[in-house]
Design an enzyme around this catalytic site. Structure first.
Site, PDB file in Angstrom:
ATOM      1  N   ASP A 109       0.846  -1.188   0.000  1.00  0.00           N
ATOM      2  CA  ASP A 109       0.000   0.000   0.000  1.00  0.00           C
ATOM      3  C   ASP A 109       0.884   1.241   0.000  1.00  0.00           C
ATOM      4  O   ASP A 109       1.763   1.381   0.848  1.00  0.00           O
ATOM      5  CB  ASP A 109      -0.901  -0.008   1.243  1.00  0.00           C
ATOM      6  CG  ASP A 109      -2.048   0.995   1.128  1.00  0.00           C
ATOM      7  OD1 ASP A 109      -2.419   1.355  -0.016  1.00  0.00           O
ATOM      8  OD2 ASP A 109      -2.571   1.414   2.168  1.00  0.00           O
ATOM      9  N   HIS A 116      -4.019  13.771   0.926  1.00  0.00           N
ATOM     10  CA  HIS A 116      -4.251  12.839   2.038  1.00  0.00           C
ATOM     11  C   HIS A 116      -3.089  12.874   3.031  1.00  0.00           C
ATOM     12  O   HIS A 116      -3.294  12.962   4.247  1.00  0.00           O
ATOM     13  CB  HIS A 116      -4.450  11.425   1.494  1.00  0.00           C
ATOM     14  CG  HIS A 116      -4.525  10.376   2.573  1.00  0.00           C
ATOM     15  ND1 HIS A 116      -5.591  10.281   3.434  1.00  0.00           N
ATOM     16  CD2 HIS A 116      -3.653   9.403   2.941  1.00  0.00           C
ATOM     17  CE1 HIS A 116      -5.375   9.278   4.281  1.00  0.00           C
ATOM     18  NE2 HIS A 116      -4.212   8.725   4.005  1.00  0.00           N
ATOM     19  N   ASP A 216      -9.285   0.146   1.633  1.00  0.00           N
ATOM     20  CA  ASP A 216      -8.323  -0.234   2.671  1.00  0.00           C
ATOM     21  C   ASP A 216      -8.941   0.116   4.033  1.00  0.00           C
ATOM     22  O   ASP A 216      -8.667   1.168   4.609  1.00  0.00           O
ATOM     23  CB  ASP A 216      -7.015   0.535   2.434  1.00  0.00           C
ATOM     24  CG  ASP A 216      -5.945   0.188   3.451  1.00  0.00           C
ATOM     25  OD1 ASP A 216      -6.051  -0.876   4.081  1.00  0.00           O
ATOM     26  OD2 ASP A 216      -5.001   0.995   3.599  1.00  0.00           O
ATOM     27  N   GLN A 223      -4.545   2.035  14.920  1.00  0.00           N
ATOM     28  CA  GLN A 223      -3.434   2.560  14.114  1.00  0.00           C
ATOM     29  C   GLN A 223      -2.649   3.635  14.880  1.00  0.00           C
ATOM     30  O   GLN A 223      -1.416   3.642  14.894  1.00  0.00           O
ATOM     31  CB  GLN A 223      -4.005   3.149  12.813  1.00  0.00           C
ATOM     32  CG  GLN A 223      -2.959   3.745  11.873  1.00  0.00           C
ATOM     33  CD  GLN A 223      -3.594   4.418  10.654  1.00  0.00           C
ATOM     34  OE1 GLN A 223      -4.813   4.451  10.501  1.00  0.00           O
ATOM     35  NE2 GLN A 223      -2.765   4.957   9.778  1.00  0.00           N
ATOM     36  N   LYS A 236      -4.723  -2.090  10.098  1.00  0.00           N
ATOM     37  CA  LYS A 236      -4.933  -2.172   8.652  1.00  0.00           C
ATOM     38  C   LYS A 236      -5.185  -3.588   8.152  1.00  0.00           C
ATOM     39  O   LYS A 236      -5.874  -3.774   7.146  1.00  0.00           O
ATOM     40  CB  LYS A 236      -3.664  -1.655   7.936  1.00  0.00           C
ATOM     41  CG  LYS A 236      -3.364  -0.212   8.169  1.00  0.00           C
ATOM     42  CD  LYS A 236      -4.286   0.641   7.349  1.00  0.00           C
ATOM     43  CE  LYS A 236      -3.881   2.097   7.392  1.00  0.00           C
ATOM     44  NZ  LYS A 236      -4.716   2.907   6.506  1.00  0.00           N
ATOM     45  N   THR A 332      -4.815   6.344  -0.035  1.00  0.00           N
ATOM     46  CA  THR A 332      -6.081   7.086  -0.043  1.00  0.00           C
ATOM     47  C   THR A 332      -6.043   8.219  -1.053  1.00  0.00           C
ATOM     48  O   THR A 332      -5.076   8.985  -1.085  1.00  0.00           O
ATOM     49  CB  THR A 332      -6.347   7.657   1.357  1.00  0.00           C
ATOM     50  OG1 THR A 332      -6.237   6.587   2.285  1.00  0.00           O
ATOM     51  CG2 THR A 332      -7.711   8.299   1.441  1.00  0.00           C
TER      52      THR A 332
HETATM   53 MN    MN Z   1      -4.258   2.739   2.721  1.00  0.00          MN
END
Ligand code: MN
Length: 397
Positions: A109, A116, A216, A223, A236, A332
């Site tokens: 990822d 973002h 996701d 987190q 995640k 994102t």
């Molecule tokens: Mn992500």
């Protein structure tokens, strides 16, 4: 208007009550059953052995290479244009179950939207210094978990974990109270590379088979406590959802656009030529149980600061090899405007600004029995296509 126009013809894996998982191409509200078409001899001269189409994942078919997969897709397009598709090759999408289209070996990822990364940096770290010093020099990413990637329609269980309340020195064990989505797209590797080999930005497109929508799922409270110093982990890896149809890079060709100017200039191995971003409109809806969908985000894949070719060049610059079926997600995809932010963390500004839904309800994060639906659509003149949807309902822990 249909996502699955004659310009699209994406590949997926489907089954019906009477057939096992196999390869298909979506067209309008139907699926072309590819093993059925092969059995009738329509792929002669393209495929010497059609067994790859009858497998429950597309990896071996994709491995045949773009020359073969592209020729097969064009053959299907010719048959549709000529009105010569045999009746026995049609399956109604409404009667089919979709499956993960590929066996995903490894999943990465990225974190490639500057909007973002800036928003998250402001909320998690320093409002005045949101971007870390490396961000404009390399496409930041992390290795995710392939085992928990699921196909659209699969329910997602609210994860348990450690969170640290603001007013406490000690963590507590609980179900995540800040469950979120991340609006992303992912590309699927279509060609193996060797360990030690670097894939240049110019070569990268040879290695990319196609794209899907990618959610996701993220537990922000888990987190926030766990991510220092090694990055995302249990916040995640409990689930990510993908749309079932892989839209090929050939189909996306008309939608190429220029990416944003990168300042300061990037190192030579990250430089590229040509149009490497894609104009794909994206939206996210939230649907509470028994209520209407509300669109809560409208974004576009063209906003990405780092493009897929740069991501792949960076991923392999140290000699890391990639394999057919590997999945690389964008990170994102947020735009500049507040209604284009690609996560609830940003849309509700860390829970401080409730998001209004149709009918007067509000949300800061996802509640149990909410369904999150992401859609993607591209249009240029007469040529239109869509990605279908990736949807997932959050169920209690
Ligand atoms: Mn992500």
């Amino acid at each position: 208007m249909t996502d699955f126009s004659i310009h699209n013809l994406p590949f997926g894996i489907f089954s019906t009550a009477g057939t096992s998982p196999r390869a298909g191409i979506a067209f309008e509200d139907k699926i072309v059953d590819l093993p059925a078409l092969a059995a009738l001899g329509f792929f002669e001269g393209i495929l010497s052995d059609a067994s790859t189409l009858a497998q429950p994942v597309l990896n071996d078919f994709i491995r045949l290479g773009k020359k073969t997969t592209g020729a097969l897709r064009l053959r299907v397009q010719e048959l549709l244009r000529a009105g010569e598709m045999p009746e026995s090759a049609w399956v109604a999408q409404a009667t089919a179950q979709m499956h993960l289209p590929v066996a995903i070996g490894d999943y990465t990822d990225f974190y490639s939207s500057i909007e973002h990364a800036t928003n998250v940096g402001k909320m998690f770290r320093d409002p005045d210094n949101a971007l870390l010093p490396n961000w404009r020099h390399l496409p930041v990413g992390y290795h995710g978990r392939a085992s928990s990637i699921v196909v659209s329609g699969t329910p997602v269980k609210r994860p348990f974990g450690q969170v640290k309340p603001k007013d406490s020195e000690l963590p507590v064990y609980q179900a995540s109270a800040r469950l979120d989505f991340e609006l992303e797209m992912a590309f699927i590797i279509g060609k193996d590379s060797e360990m030690g080999q670097q894939i240049s930005t110019a070569e990268a497109e040879d290695y990319i088979f196609g794209m899907v929508l990618f959610n996701d799922w993220s537990a922000r409270d888990i987190q926030n406590w766990e991510y220092v110093p090694l990055g995302p982990f249990l916040g995640k890896n409990f689930a990510s959802s993908i749309s079932p149809w892989i839209v090929t890079m050939e189909a996306l060709e008309p939608f190429r656009v220029a990416g944003p100017e990168q300042q300061p200039a990037v190192l030579p191995y990250l430089q590229y030529e040509g149009l490497k971003n894609y104009d794909i409109r994206l939206e996210v809806s939230l649907q509470p149980e028994g209520a209407a969908e509300s669109v809560i985000c409208r974004s576009n894949f063209r906003y990405m600061y780092w493009n897929m070719c740069q991501q792949l060049a960076h991923h392999t610059v140290n000699g890391c090899n990639v394999r057919v079926g590997d999945m690389m997600a964008s990170g994102t995809i947020s735009g500049h405007e507040p209604d284009s932010y690609g996560s609830m963390l940003e849309l509700s500004w860390s829970g401080t600004k409730p998001i209004a839904l149709e009918g007067g309800d509000t949300r800061t994060f996802i509640q149990n029995n909410d369904t999150i639906i992401m859609r993607g659509y591209a249009e240029k003149g007469e040529v239109q296509l869509g990605f279908g949807a990736v949807s997932g309902k959050v169920v209690p822990a």
